[in-house]
Design an enzyme around this catalytic site. Structure first.
Site, PDB file in Angstrom:
ATOM      1  N   ARG A 240      47.816  61.746 129.207  1.00  0.00           N
ATOM      2  CA  ARG A 240      47.652  60.365 129.679  1.00  0.00           C
ATOM      3  C   ARG A 240      49.007  59.681 129.641  1.00  0.00           C
ATOM      4  O   ARG A 240      49.722  59.773 128.652  1.00  0.00           O
ATOM      5  CB  ARG A 240      46.594  59.606 128.889  1.00  0.00           C
ATOM      6  CG  ARG A 240      46.901  59.323 127.449  1.00  0.00           C
ATOM      7  CD  ARG A 240      45.899  58.348 126.831  1.00  0.00           C
ATOM      8  NE  ARG A 240      45.545  58.682 125.466  1.00  0.00           N
ATOM      9  CZ  ARG A 240      46.323  58.476 124.392  1.00  0.00           C
ATOM     10  NH1 ARG A 240      47.510  57.930 124.521  1.00  0.00           N
ATOM     11  NH2 ARG A 240      45.897  58.816 123.193  1.00  0.00           N
ATOM     12  N   HIS A 244      46.461  54.911 124.250  1.00  0.00           N
ATOM     13  CA  HIS A 244      45.023  55.151 124.120  1.00  0.00           C
ATOM     14  C   HIS A 244      44.237  53.987 124.696  1.00  0.00           C
ATOM     15  O   HIS A 244      43.334  54.154 125.488  1.00  0.00           O
ATOM     16  CB  HIS A 244      44.676  55.365 122.647  1.00  0.00           C
ATOM     17  CG  HIS A 244      43.208  55.288 122.370  1.00  0.00           C
ATOM     18  ND1 HIS A 244      42.330  56.249 122.831  1.00  0.00           N
ATOM     19  CD2 HIS A 244      42.458  54.365 121.713  1.00  0.00           C
ATOM     20  CE1 HIS A 244      41.095  55.906 122.441  1.00  0.00           C
ATOM     21  NE2 HIS A 244      41.152  54.785 121.781  1.00  0.00           N
ATOM     22  N   TYR A 252      53.644  57.071 118.187  1.00  0.00           N
ATOM     23  CA  TYR A 252      53.418  58.382 117.573  1.00  0.00           C
ATOM     24  C   TYR A 252      53.886  59.531 118.458  1.00  0.00           C
ATOM     25  O   TYR A 252      53.817  60.688 118.065  1.00  0.00           O
ATOM     26  CB  TYR A 252      51.915  58.546 117.270  1.00  0.00           C
ATOM     27  CG  TYR A 252      51.025  58.137 118.421  1.00  0.00           C
ATOM     28  CD1 TYR A 252      50.752  59.014 119.466  1.00  0.00           C
ATOM     29  CD2 TYR A 252      50.488  56.852 118.480  1.00  0.00           C
ATOM     30  CE1 TYR A 252      49.980  58.640 120.535  1.00  0.00           C
ATOM     31  CE2 TYR A 252      49.699  56.462 119.555  1.00  0.00           C
ATOM     32  CZ  TYR A 252      49.438  57.355 120.577  1.00  0.00           C
ATOM     33  OH  TYR A 252      48.668  56.967 121.650  1.00  0.00           O
TER      34      TYR A 252
END
Lengths: 320, 324
Positions: A240, A244, A252
């Protein structure tokens, strides 16, 4: 690719373009304050939804996740009612009751997306079970992320679906991160498709950014299910592009990782293939992009102009 | 007194308990690198390392069961389930194992664990990320259920929960994380099972918990201008419930309203109301009124969501009905 008709390939490419344009539009509409709540965008994974759904008929069904916009477009949910739903408007495909994480339209074979991780996996088996009882040759397809394969219900269902020889296809979109958690921190194994072995069904892994590869692999799985030869698991390795959800800055991720994946953008891969095979010219690509862009402008105008639901509509639809 | 946000208060509680007791460790989805979906565990991985701040796979049932097992063998796990809506995946371990393990073995074991989670509506996240499900847990003997409304209570109750020798379901509210409030310095511990009178009043008792306490306090302020003096009780701990503080208040005001964000039917307000009737029937000058969410899933659209959950207006209306 040689044996895939030109129309099919252009259809897959058009679907990917429409998803990309839709998500880009949503991204800016969210920043501009038109969209309440949160959003989980699909840019980067378009080849999966488009490649898989190109094998499906209207009477086939899918289950989706908290990241469902791409699946919805690929299964044929009209972009206007999809966008209106994300806005929380009464003209939305769920009358504003579902929202971004629960879009769907049963008229095109998509029940509302399920935002509990792995929640759609057994539901897809149930829909497939009904098809089997009803002697229909429809197929159920369940989309989920790699993170979902660590939920117990994934294992319970794959065993059951295999045992009962159900017409269901499991599509695992491995985008490397379950929210922020990298696959290496959540799995001892590296090849998720191997999990299918434990349940006696075929498991395969494909390049999830290569729409033609996804299409071909899914074609086999769907044909197998439709022919009454049981379920399978197809793992599509992808990425992606964004976070998120809308508030995720992706701290991260190692530096440079995204840039590497952007070079493998599924849209670029598909465009290059079409150009090289001389199935489409640069002008043809430009025209298709403009068409998709125009469609999503219209969808957003529709959503903006649509009325909010009347508060009392909250009381409707609880009971059948 | 210094003011900090609810999330910071929780973060402090975790740090202080991890400092105090080396057996305390954390596990859950996205709690380490990401610092938790709502930021409560920010900075803890860096400070305590991956053995005490464990990022897990998406496996709520295994997270819960692992916490139980570790607790039985002497550790003090604090597990996080990202949304209370995901507790469905953890319910067997929590309700059949954690809640019963001590009792079923005749008191030989204890399972000192905390399940931190968060619930509530207000962010228009739709029906899978907005529920209030505390009554799922209050119906299971053996589970303590805690729902703080202020930063000070959040800190003090979390510390008490970690020190408690029983499984505690600790439910935060997604709309409270950024709310600031005074929090005492030092080892601030709020005992479980003790309600707090958040506002003194003489005309009517409003019993509430979690975010709805703040809504009730807003309503009380408005009603004060109309000459109605509202007492607001924050139960803080649903199980065990401090019914004495509630009954003492009702004996004084003779009127009671119970307010929460969970749905009305089967919501914990029914239990509180019934206990008021059992214990203070002769003191009541009118029916106990309930303010709760309408009995439907939480809808997405902001207009629908606001219509479904309690507001200060619905509390004001219920107070007036209780006084009528």
């Amino acid at each position: 690719m040689e044996n895939i008709p030109r129309d099919k390939l252009l259809g897959i490419y058009e679907c990917m373009l429409r998803i990309r344009e839709f998500e880009n539009k949503i991204y800016y509409l969210f920043i501009d304050g038109f969209i309440p709540g949160t959003i989980h965008l699909y840019q980067g994974q378009e080849a999966v939804a488009a490649g898989v759904c190109a094998n499906l008929r209207k009477d086939d069904v899918i289950t989706s996740t908290h990241r469902p916009h791409g699946h919805a477009i690929a299964k044929g949910v009209p972009s206007g009612s999809l966008m209106a739903e994300i806005f929380g408007k009464s003209t939305g495909c769920c009358k504003g009751k579902g929202g971004s994480m629960h879009v769907g339209d049963i008229d095109v074979g998509m029940p509302p997306a399920i935002a509990i991780v792995a929640g759609g996996i057994p539901v897809a088996a149930g829909m497939a079970l009904a098809f089997k009882f009803q002697k229909k040759n429809s197929v159920a397809v369940s989309f989920f992320g790699e993170g979902a394969t660590n939920e117990g219900v994934f294992h319970e269902t794959l065993n059951m679906a295999s045992l009962w020889n159900l017409p269901v296809v499991y599509i695992c979109e491995n985008n490397l991160y379950a929210a922020s958690t990298h696959i290496e921190k959540a799995f001892k194994i590296t090849d998720i498709a191997k999990r299918a072995d434990a349940y006696g069904m075929p498991g395969r892994t494909v390049d999830g950014n290569d729409a033609v590869a996804v299409y071909s692999a899914a074609k086999e799985a769907v044909e197998q299910a439709r022919a009454g030869k049981g379920p399978s698991l197809l793992v599509c390795n992808t990425y992606r592009h964004g976070g998120h959800s809308r508030g995720d800055a992706c701290t991260y991720r190692p530096k440079g990782e995204k840039e590497e994946w952007l070079k493998k953008d599924p849209l670029i891969i598909m465009e290059n293939m079409l150009l090289e095979a001389k199935l489409l010219s640069a002008d043809g690509i430009k025209a298709m992009k403009e068409k998709a862009e125009q469609e999503m402008i219209e969808a957003s105008e529709f959503a903006k102009a649509s009325p909010l639901p009347a508060p009392e509509q909250a009381l409707e639809d609880l009971w059948a | 007194m210094r003011e900090i946000a609810y999330w910071q208060a929780l973060n402090e509680a975790l740090q202080e308990e991890m400092e105090r007791d080396p057996n305390v460790f954390l596990l859950g989805e996205d709690i380490g690198v990401y610092g938790g979906a709502y930021g409560v565990t920010r900075g803890l991985l860096e400070k305590y390392g991956p053995e005490r701040v464990m990022d897990t796979a998406i496996s709520e049932s295994a997270i819960t069961g692992a916490a139980i097992g570790a607790a039985m063998m002497g550790k003090r796990p604090v597990a996080e389930i990202m949304y209370v809506d995901f507790m469905g995946q953890a319910m067997d371990q929590l309700c059949n194992q954690a809640a019963k393990i001590r009792y079923m073995f005749g008191g030989k074991f204890k399972a000192p664990m905390v399940m931190r989670t968060e619930g509530g509506a207000g962010r228009t996240l739709g029906a899978h990320h907005s529920q209030s499900l505390e009554h799922w847990f209050t119906g299971i003997p053996g589970l303590k259920v805690v729902m703080p409304s202020t930063p000070a209570d959040a800190k003090g109750l979390l510390k008490a929960s970690i020190r408690d020798d029983n499984p505690v379901v600790f439910i935060e509210h997604k709309m409270l994380y950024k709310e600031k409030g005074p929090v005492p310095d030092g080892d601030h511990v709020v005992p479980l099972g003790v309600a707090d009178v958040k506002r003194q009043g003489k005309d009517v008792t409003v019993v509430s918990y979690s975010r709805t306490v703040l809504v009730a306090l807003e309503a009380a302020k408005i009603l004060e201008a109309e000459g109605i003096d509202v007492e607001v009780i924050d139960v803080r701990t649903l199980a065990p419930l401090d019914i004495k503080t509630i009954v003492d208040s009702v004996k004084k005001t003779n009127r009671a309203v119970v307010a929460h964000e969970a749905c009305k039917t089967g919501g914990f307000g029914g239990e509180i109301g019934m206990q008021i009737i059992e214990n203070a029937f002769d003191y009541l000058d009118g029916p106990v009124k309930r303010v709760a969410a309408i009995d439907v899933p939480i809808p997405k659209s902001p207009v629908l969501e606001q219509y479904v959950i309690p507001t200060k207006d619905s509390i004001i209306k219920a107070v007036k009905e209780a006084l009528a």
